[in-house]
Design a protein around this motif. Structure first.
Motif, short mmCIF file in Angstrom:
data_model
loop_
_atom_site.label_atom_id
_atom_site.label_comp_id
_atom_site.label_asym_id
_atom_site.label_seq_id
_atom_site.Cartn_x
_atom_site.Cartn_y
_atom_site.Cartn_z
N ALA A 132 37.14 54.16 30.15
CA ALA A 132 37.48 52.88 30.80
C ALA A 132 36.27 51.96 30.95
CB ALA A 132 38.11 53.16 32.17
N GLU A 133 35.18 52.49 31.48
CA GLU A 133 34.02 51.62 31.74
C GLU A 133 33.48 51.02 30.44
OE1 GLU A 133 30.87 53.42 34.10
OE2 GLU A 133 29.48 51.88 33.41
N ARG A 137 33.38 47.08 29.40
CA ARG A 137 32.07 46.45 29.11
C ARG A 137 32.04 45.81 27.72
NH1 ARG A 137 28.04 47.44 32.83
NH2 ARG A 137 28.20 49.39 34.02
N SER A 138 32.81 46.37 26.78
CA SER A 138 32.76 45.86 25.40
C SER A 138 33.52 44.54 25.24
CB SER A 138 33.33 46.90 24.44
OG SER A 138 34.75 46.92 24.54
N GLY A 154 40.18 51.03 38.96
CA GLY A 154 39.92 49.61 38.68
C GLY A 154 38.79 49.07 39.55
N SER A 155 38.81 49.39 40.84
CA SER A 155 37.76 48.82 41.70
C SER A 155 36.42 49.51 41.42
CB SER A 155 38.15 48.85 43.18
OG SER A 155 37.97 50.13 43.69
N TYR A 156 36.46 50.77 41.01
CA TYR A 156 35.20 51.42 40.60
C TYR A 156 34.61 50.69 39.38
CZ TYR A 156 32.00 54.74 38.50
OH TYR A 156 30.88 55.31 37.92
N SER A 159 33.13 47.49 40.34
CA SER A 159 31.85 47.63 41.05
C SER A 159 30.69 47.94 40.11
CB SER A 159 31.96 48.70 42.16
OG SER A 159 31.96 49.98 41.59
N VAL A 160 30.95 48.71 39.05
CA VAL A 160 29.82 49.04 38.16
C VAL A 160 29.60 47.99 37.06
CG1 VAL A 160 29.78 51.54 38.57
CG2 VAL A 160 31.23 50.63 36.75
N THR A 161 30.62 47.18 36.78
CA THR A 161 30.46 46.19 35.70
C THR A 161 30.28 44.76 36.23
OG1 THR A 161 32.83 45.79 35.54
CG2 THR A 161 31.94 47.53 34.11
N GLY A 162 30.57 44.56 37.52
CA GLY A 162 30.50 43.21 38.07
C GLY A 162 31.69 42.34 37.67
N ARG A 163 32.74 42.95 37.12
CA ARG A 163 33.95 42.19 36.74
C ARG A 163 34.80 41.91 37.96
NH1 ARG A 163 35.06 41.28 30.88
NH2 ARG A 163 33.36 42.44 29.95
#
Ligand code: 13P
Ligand code: SF4
Length: 315
Positions: A132-133, A137-138, A154-156, A159-163
Motif C-alpha cells: 500500500a505505502e 507513493r508512486s 489509510g490514516s497510517y 501519516s507516513v506519506t503526507g497525503r
C-alpha cells in the motif's frame, strides 16, 4: 474421525484432483502444515494468478478466495467455510460505497484487498498491506485519492506519506480492538522486547510500535532483527510461522496480557481440518462470480500486481 484421517485424506485428494492448497498465515497451525503455499494476501494473490492446478483450495477468508477466482477464473476455487467473512469487507457495502464515491468525482479509488468483488469492481487500484505505502507513493502528488475500506491503514499511509486521502470508515475488528495501553503494559513487563504491529491496528497503537508492516514484512523484520523478544500486535495464527523460523526468539501476543482470545480472528479460524477435507471431497463450497464482475474486479487487481512488479515489491 480423527485428525490423522483428515490429514491423510486431504493429501490423497490433493493428488487425485490436481488441487493446490493456498493458506494464509492466520490459519490454524494444522491447516498451514497442509498448505502448499503459506503467505500474506499479496503473495497468495500472485500464487493464485500463476497456478495451473485444476482446483485452488483457498484456506483464508472469503475475499481472498474471491480474489483467487478473479485472477484465475478458469479454475475451480474452493473455500472450506463459505461464511468465513471479514469485518473490513462487511463494513463497505457496494451501494453505499458507490454513493460515497460519487461525492468525489475527481478522486481515484484505491481499495485494500480486504473488500468484496463488488467494491473491487468500483476501484481503480487494489493494494494489500504489503504494498500500500509504495503504491501510494508512486502516484503523482496531486492525485486525489479515496482509500477504502480500512481507515486505520489509510490514516497510517496518510501519516507516513503526507497525503490527504479521503478515508472510508471501516476497521478490522481484531486489530482495531488492540490497545496501546496493553502494549505499554507488556512493554513494562518485557522492556527488551520490540513491538511489531500490523497497519490495521489503530493509530494510538501504531505510535508505540517499533515496526509496522504486513504479516510477511513482520516475518522478515524478525529474521533480521537483533532483538530476541517481540510483542506481536496482530492475529495469533502468524506465531506458528514466527516460531518455526526463529526458534531462538520469544513472541508475546496481546492475548497474554488481556487473558482472552481477542487477538484471534474468528473468521480465519472458521476453516478446520474437517471442513477442508469435506470441501475437497465434495468440491464445494465453490466461489462463483459472474463474468462481468470478474472482468471489472480483475482490472484494479492486475494493475496492483503489475505495479508491484515494476516497483520491485514482488518478482
Ligand atoms: P496481510 O495482507 O498482511 O496478509 O493481512 C491480511 C489480513 O487480513 C490482515 O488482517
Ligand atoms: Fe478481516 Fe481482520 Fe480477520 Fe484480517 S484479521 S480477515 S482484516 S477481520
Amino acid at each position: 474421525m480423527d485428525n490423522e484421517f483428515y490429514k491423510n485424506e486431504i493429501i490423497r485428494l490433493k493428488k487425485e484432483k490436481n488441487a493446490v492448497i493456498l493458506g494464509h498465515y492466520y490459519q490454524r497451525d494444522e491447516i498451514q502444515d497442509l498448505s502448499d503455499y503459506i503467505g500474506d494476501s499479496l503473495a497468495l494473490a500472485q500464487k493464485a494468478q500463476e497456478c495451473d492446478n485444476d482446483i485452488i483450495v483457498f484456506c483464508g477468508v472469503h475475499f481472498m478466495a474471491e480474489t483467487a477466482k478473479i485472477l484465475n477464473p478458469s479454475r475451480k476455487v474452493l473455500l472450506p467455510d463459505i461464511t468465513a467473512s471479514c469485518s473490513l469487507a462487511e463494513s463497505c457495502p457496494g451501494e453505499e460505497f458507490a454513493r460515497f464515491k460519487a461525492q468525489y468525482p475527481d478522486h481515484m479509488v484505491i481499495s485494500y484487498v480486504n473488500c468484496t468483488a463488488e467494491i473491487k469492481a468500483l476501484s481503480d487500484l487494489i493494494c494489500t498491506s504489503g504494498n500500500a505505502e509504495k503504491l501510494v507513493r508512486s502516484l503523482p502528488e496531486e492525485q486525489k485519492i479515496i482509500f477504502a475500506p480500512d481507515k486505520n491503514l489509510g490514516s497510517y499511509i496518510n501519516s507516513v506519506t503526507g497525503r490527504h486521502m479521503v478515508l472510508w470508515d471501516g476497521v478490522c475488528m481484531v486489530h482495531d480492538a488492540m490497545k496501546a495501553e496493553t502494549v505499554m503494559q507488556l512493554k513494562a513487563e518485557h522492556p527488551d522486547a520490540a513491538v511489531i504491529a500490523h497497519p490495521e491496528c489503530n493509530a494510538a497503537l501504531l505510535q508505540v510500535a517499533d515496526f509496522v508492516g504486513s504479516t510477511k514484512a513482520m516475518l522478515t523484520y524478525i529474521g533480521q532483527s537483533g532483538h530476541k523478544k517481540f510483542i506481536v500486535a496482530t492475529e495469533t495464527g502468524i506465531l506458528y510461522e514466527m516460531r518455526k523460523n526463529n526458534p531462538d526468539k520469544e513472541f508475546i501476543t496481546l492475548n497474554a496480557s488481556q487473558q482472552c482470545n481477542c487477538a484471534d480472528c474468528s473468521y480465519m479460524k472458521q476453516n478446520t481440518l474437517e471442513k477442508l477435507y469435506l470441501c475437497m471431497r465434495d468440491e464445494t463450497p465453490e466461489i462463483e462470480l459472474d463474468a462481468a464482475t470478474i472482468e471489472a474486479a480483475a482490472r484494479p487487481i492486475v494493475r496492483m500486481l503489475d505495479m508491484s512488479k515494476k516497483l520491485g515489491i514482488i518478482k
